[in-house]
Write a protein that holds these residues in place. Structure first.
Motif, PDB file in Angstrom:
ATOM      1  N   LYS A  32     115.564  72.249  12.113  1.00 27.40           N
ATOM      2  CA  LYS A  32     116.656  71.825  12.732  1.00 27.40           C
ATOM      3  C   LYS A  32     116.377  70.362  13.649  1.00 27.40           C
ATOM      4  CE  LYS A  32     119.625  75.593  13.078  1.00 27.40           C
ATOM      5  NZ  LYS A  32     120.778  76.465  13.683  1.00 27.40           N
TER       6      LYS A  32
ATOM      7  N   ASP B  71     124.409  70.422  16.803  1.00 23.05           N
ATOM      8  CA  ASP B  71     123.880  71.806  16.444  1.00 23.05           C
ATOM      9  C   ASP B  71     123.317  72.364  17.545  1.00 23.05           C
ATOM     10  OD1 ASP B  71     123.239  74.190  14.779  1.00 23.05           O
ATOM     11  OD2 ASP B  71     122.202  73.209  13.418  1.00 23.05           O
TER      12      ASP B  71
ATOM     13  N   LEU C  31     120.699  67.839  18.284  1.00 21.44           N
ATOM     14  CA  LEU C  31     120.382  69.170  18.457  1.00 21.44           C
ATOM     15  C   LEU C  31     120.219  69.697  19.999  1.00 21.44           C
ATOM     16  CD1 LEU C  31     119.521  71.939  17.076  1.00 21.44           C
ATOM     17  CD2 LEU C  31     117.255  71.113  17.133  1.00 21.44           C
TER      18      LEU C  31
END
Lengths: 104, 101, 57
Positions: free
Chosen positions: C46, C29, C4
């Motif tokens: 996330k 992401d 992430l």
């Protein structure tokens, strides 16, 4: 069971993110530890800092950094105790003991 | 992956670099592989204590790198390109962009 | 391995290059924290979903 989260803070401009992420993580039932170092320790002088100490499970700052920012180590910020005026070992504890990590 | 943490700090602002190196040393003494990378700026010249800290970090298999030749020349840190650093970062358990840019 | 990438400001060429290499052949992401009202609840989800979070400058 929500994961545990460690937050390492080096930049005081990220204070709103520290609070925002801590609030969101605690709302999910997570255990949260926050450690402030270098100029991040300036956050300990913010009016909202004691609220973070209430909210998070563990908050500590680097005493050496705090001193280098011009504060007296004996001037323990509201919300902390003397033993939470720590060393970089607190950062190590985050990395070892917490499942997730973010630097700010 | 090794059972030990592998952590790389990255420093882009002069005012954060020396202290960021101290943070790397702090993790090395906690039995982690700790590295630092000085990017895009000239560091201050390390004083005797700071050079000693760099040596301690190396004794614990850590290293400080820089993309800037001037830092390698004046402080004896290891040269690295951005591409080499990127590859090195892939081996890390934690990547820490430190301070401000 | 899921990465992430969190951005506190618009990524410059150095950050973009490092992100490109670190995320190569990996799931990734990203979250932009530079706006006025970041969605911290979504960010924490996330972070928990990723194997590694990198918060860039």
């Amino acid at each position: 069971m929500a994961k545990s989260l460690g937050i390492f803070v080096t930049n005081p401009d990220n204070w709103r993110h520290v609070m925002g992420i801590t609030k969101a993580a605690k709302a999910k039932g997570s255990k949260v530890k926050v450690f402030f170092t270098w100029s991040g320790t300036k956050c300990a002088k913010l009016d909202e800092f004691p609220a973070l100490c209430e909210l998070a499970d563990d908050v500590s700052i680097c005493a050496d950094s705090y001193k280098k920012m011009g504060y007296e180590v004996t001037d323990v910020p509201a919300g902390l105790t003397e033993k939470e005026m720590g060393t970089q070992a607190q950062h190590g504890a985050i990395l070892e003991d917490y499942e997730c990590y973010i630097n700010l | 992956m090794s059972e030990y943490k592998k952590v790389c700090f990255m420093y882009r602002h002069k005012d954060y670099t020396i202290d960021g190196m101290r943070s790397a040393l702090g993790l090395a003494v906690e039995n982690m592989y700790a590295y630092g990378a000085v990017l895009g700026h000239e560091m201050d010249t390390l004083n005797e204590d700071q050079q000693e800290a760099l040596e301690m970090l190396r004794d614990m298999e850590g290293e400080i790198y820089s993309t800037e030749t001037v830092n390698c020349e004046k402080n004896g840190v290891e040269s690295i390109t951005i591409e080499e650093l990127g590859e090195k970062l892939r081996e890390m358990t934690n990547i820490i962009p430190y301070g401000i840019k | 391995m899921k990465i992430l990438n969190v951005y506190r400001s618009a990524p410059d060429d150095t950050t973009k290059k490092l992100v490109e290499i670190v995320t190569r052949d990996r799931d990734s992401d990203s979250v932009d924290l530079s706006g006025d009202s970041p969605d911290y609840d979504a960010l924490v989800d996330k972070i928990y979903d990723a194997d590694q979070t990198i918060c860039w400058w």
